[in-house]
Design a protein around this motif. Sequence first.
Motif, PDB file in Angstrom:
ATOM      1  N   PHE A   6       0.838  -1.196   0.000  1.00  0.00           N
ATOM      2  CA  PHE A   6       0.000   0.000   0.000  1.00  0.00           C
ATOM      3  C   PHE A   6       0.873   1.245   0.000  1.00  0.00           C
ATOM      4  N   SER A  11      -0.359   4.171  -2.535  1.00  0.00           N
ATOM      5  CA  SER A  11      -0.414   5.550  -2.038  1.00  0.00           C
ATOM      6  C   SER A  11       0.075   6.580  -3.042  1.00  0.00           C
ATOM      7  N   ILE A  14      -2.558   7.061  -5.686  1.00  0.00           N
ATOM      8  CA  ILE A  14      -3.710   7.845  -5.224  1.00  0.00           C
ATOM      9  C   ILE A  14      -3.353   9.324  -5.170  1.00  0.00           C
ATOM     10  N   PHE A  22      -7.249  17.842  -8.693  1.00  0.00           N
ATOM     11  CA  PHE A  22      -7.339  19.164  -8.073  1.00  0.00           C
ATOM     12  C   PHE A  22      -6.618  20.252  -8.877  1.00  0.00           C
ATOM     13  N   ARG A 155     -14.938  30.833  15.776  1.00  0.00           N
ATOM     14  CA  ARG A 155     -13.866  29.899  16.081  1.00  0.00           C
ATOM     15  C   ARG A 155     -12.520  30.585  16.220  1.00  0.00           C
TER      16      ARG A 155
ATOM     17  N   ASP B   7     -12.431  20.739  14.587  1.00  0.00           N
ATOM     18  CA  ASP B   7     -12.000  20.420  15.936  1.00  0.00           C
ATOM     19  C   ASP B   7     -13.217  20.038  16.757  1.00  0.00           C
ATOM     20  N   LEU B 100     -10.057   7.826   2.062  1.00  0.00           N
ATOM     21  CA  LEU B 100      -8.894   7.170   1.452  1.00  0.00           C
ATOM     22  C   LEU B 100      -7.696   8.117   1.430  1.00  0.00           C
ATOM     23  N   LEU B 101      -7.949   9.335   1.001  1.00  0.00           N
ATOM     24  CA  LEU B 101      -6.871  10.310   0.890  1.00  0.00           C
ATOM     25  C   LEU B 101      -6.316  10.667   2.266  1.00  0.00           C
ATOM     26  N   TYR B 103      -6.273   8.659   4.806  1.00  0.00           N
ATOM     27  CA  TYR B 103      -5.482   7.506   5.251  1.00  0.00           C
ATOM     28  C   TYR B 103      -4.100   7.542   4.587  1.00  0.00           C
ATOM     29  N   VAL B 104      -4.093   7.875   3.313  1.00  0.00           N
ATOM     30  CA  VAL B 104      -2.810   7.975   2.605  1.00  0.00           C
ATOM     31  C   VAL B 104      -1.950   9.060   3.232  1.00  0.00           C
ATOM     32  N   SER B 107      -0.578   7.726   6.436  1.00  0.00           N
ATOM     33  CA  SER B 107       0.323   6.568   6.389  1.00  0.00           C
ATOM     34  C   SER B 107       1.600   6.835   5.605  1.00  0.00           C
ATOM     35  N   VAL B 108       1.570   7.761   4.657  1.00  0.00           N
ATOM     36  CA  VAL B 108       2.798   8.059   3.929  1.00  0.00           C
ATOM     37  C   VAL B 108       3.626   9.019   4.778  1.00  0.00           C
ATOM     38  N   ARG B 112       8.315  14.354   4.759  1.00  0.00           N
ATOM     39  CA  ARG B 112       7.685  14.830   5.994  1.00  0.00           C
ATOM     40  C   ARG B 112       6.634  15.898   5.742  1.00  0.00           C
ATOM     41  N   LEU B 114       4.654  16.235   3.369  1.00  0.00           N
ATOM     42  CA  LEU B 114       3.499  15.835   2.577  1.00  0.00           C
ATOM     43  C   LEU B 114       2.180  16.039   3.334  1.00  0.00           C
ATOM     44  N   VAL B 118      -0.861  18.458   2.317  1.00  0.00           N
ATOM     45  CA  VAL B 118      -2.197  17.951   1.989  1.00  0.00           C
ATOM     46  C   VAL B 118      -3.262  18.643   2.838  1.00  0.00           C
ATOM     47  N   ILE B 180     -14.305  16.310  -1.136  1.00  0.00           N
ATOM     48  CA  ILE B 180     -13.201  15.402  -0.760  1.00  0.00           C
ATOM     49  C   ILE B 180     -12.292  16.059   0.282  1.00  0.00           C
ATOM     50  N   PRO B 181     -11.823  17.289   0.056  1.00  0.00           N
ATOM     51  CA  PRO B 181     -10.974  17.911   1.096  1.00  0.00           C
ATOM     52  C   PRO B 181     -11.711  18.151   2.406  1.00  0.00           C
ATOM     53  N   LYS B 199      -3.846  -2.424  16.372  1.00  0.00           N
ATOM     54  CA  LYS B 199      -3.483  -3.279  15.241  1.00  0.00           C
ATOM     55  C   LYS B 199      -2.619  -4.438  15.747  1.00  0.00           C
ATOM     56  N   ARG B 295     -21.003  13.351  15.711  1.00  0.00           N
ATOM     57  CA  ARG B 295     -19.698  13.889  16.049  1.00  0.00           C
ATOM     58  C   ARG B 295     -19.400  13.654  17.526  1.00  0.00           C
ATOM     59  N   ARG B 296     -20.418  13.808  18.351  1.00  0.00           N
ATOM     60  CA  ARG B 296     -20.241  13.540  19.782  1.00  0.00           C
ATOM     61  C   ARG B 296     -19.881  12.064  19.977  1.00  0.00           C
TER      62      ARG B 296
END
Lengths: 273, 303
Positions: A6, A11, A14, A22, A155, B7, B100-101, B103-104, B107-108, B112, B114, B118, B180-181, B199, B295-296
């Motif tokens: 992955f 990754s 993706i 974008f 906020r 938040d 998905l994004l 998670y990427v 995890s990536v 640093r 990145l 994002v 998406i964002p 895990k 959300r709560r």
Amino acid sequence: MRDRVFARLISPLILVVAAGFFLLPQFAMLRFALQNIQVIDLRWSNMFEKWSLAPLWSAFSDDQFGRALTLSLKLAVGTGLISLLLLVPTIVWVHLRLPRVRSTVEFMTILPYVIPAIGMVAGIMVIKPHARWFLDSDLSLIPFYVVLALPFTFRSIDSGLKALDLRTLVEASRSLGFGWTRTILHVIVPNLRTAILSCMFLTVAVVLGEYTIADVLLKRTFPAFMGEYRGSDPKGGYGLAILSLVVTTLIFMIIGLVSRPRSARRRRVKGAT
Amino acid sequence: MALIFTDPPGEGGAAAKAAAPFTSPRSWSWLGLMPFLAFLVLFLIVPAVSVFSQALRGEDGAFGFASMGEAFSGQNLDAFWFSITFSAGAAAVGAVFGTLLAYVAVSVTRPRWLRNAVTAFSGVAANMGGLPLAFAFLSLLGRQGLGTKLLSGLGFDLYAGDFGLGEVTGLVTVYSYFNIPLMLLVILPAIDGLKPSWKEACSSLGGNGLTYWRRVGLPILAPSILGGFILLFANSFSAYATAAQLTDNSKIVPLRIGFFLGGDVSVGEDAVGYALAAWMIVIMAIAMIFYWALRRRAERWQS
């Protein structure tokens, strides 16, 4: 093992696809506005030819442009100032005297999400015949923009105040003989500089992006002008859109840099050493 | 324009509660909220109530549900179905790809910067909407668009089927740009909350990656994902500016309300416009109540 596949292969794929999704629309808009070649005649060979800022200059020279921009700037300043006048005392008060109603107040600030701009403007149309003296003025948009910006502005001020030791500051100021007004103006406001700055910037972004209310009420703000101008000169209209996008992006980037929580900044420093 | 409030609510509530109020609880301190409340009532609640007062009035001016009924039948009902369909579609696409994004991005770890890049970009893109977004997609996927031409160069005719920027497919594509964002920002704290030890515990009990996601990861993320879906739905359902520049499709409810308000209708019909707006507020309220509750629920695992 699967995790490694992955990380190594999926990754990056993706991320590349996302970057394409974008960035391509922005590039297409930039090209449409600034390159004087129709899509149909576009080849790989003439990709870099005939780029020019001329459509933007002609949009600037439209006599409505200045008026629309001035109106939007006035709205932005008015919205920012009224937001501050309304929110700083209220949130200070909530933090000091009514901490228990804080989340209720926060909930109220997201009400503009329940009553979206199109619903709000429907209500304004009902009131309009009874309040022409107020609603006929272009600046009557200000209070409604204050409401629309509330989820953002609340906020920014709220998190600014959270970072302060408000009680100590206020007790010190009061025991030295300051009244409430001077406490807020000379003690709290200077400590809230960052939050106030991002609050002002956010209202600029909201005012530059608001189209719904202005469109329905036929107020000629900058976004409304942009939509209308596109009808007569698409390239110029798109050019203006790019410009407002650049300004908005800069605003959000500045806020992101300035208002990063202190803990995150500290963590970064720790990570670097 | 999208609103982000990522938040968790009540954050700092603990700190605020720890500090005892200055004065006794039975004081007049709530009066300090009056200016704020008066402002909200005058410029938000009064317009909202006015919408309902017009919507709940028949042609004869008396109280009645005729307009509300009319706004939820015939062509108007079709419009609601169309809007609900594309909003749900846009929310689903946004929820799946946003998660998905996110998670990427988590995890990536290698470059640093990145993750920061994002999230910073998402903050900008989630708030993008209105005219610039519509213009960008018109110049990419419009009939004379750059992307349309590129695709046809690859032998794919975008407009061969029923694609249109004002149809479900087009609206889902365009709205994904801010959905998406927005989803990424909403879900990121939840994904950060997944502890590596869970895990490890799962695999030491003999589970593989799939078991982990099915039995641990997804159930924990579920309230956040569902909450995000609802937020995205509401966000898409109420968007006016982008849609207004993309198309004049009157099946999009906010545009339909706009047409009624614009006065292109006969006398007495304008009540239907207000009734449409009233229904829209009802739907948004239901969506936001669910979002708030989820959300709560989601915060339970975020510490």
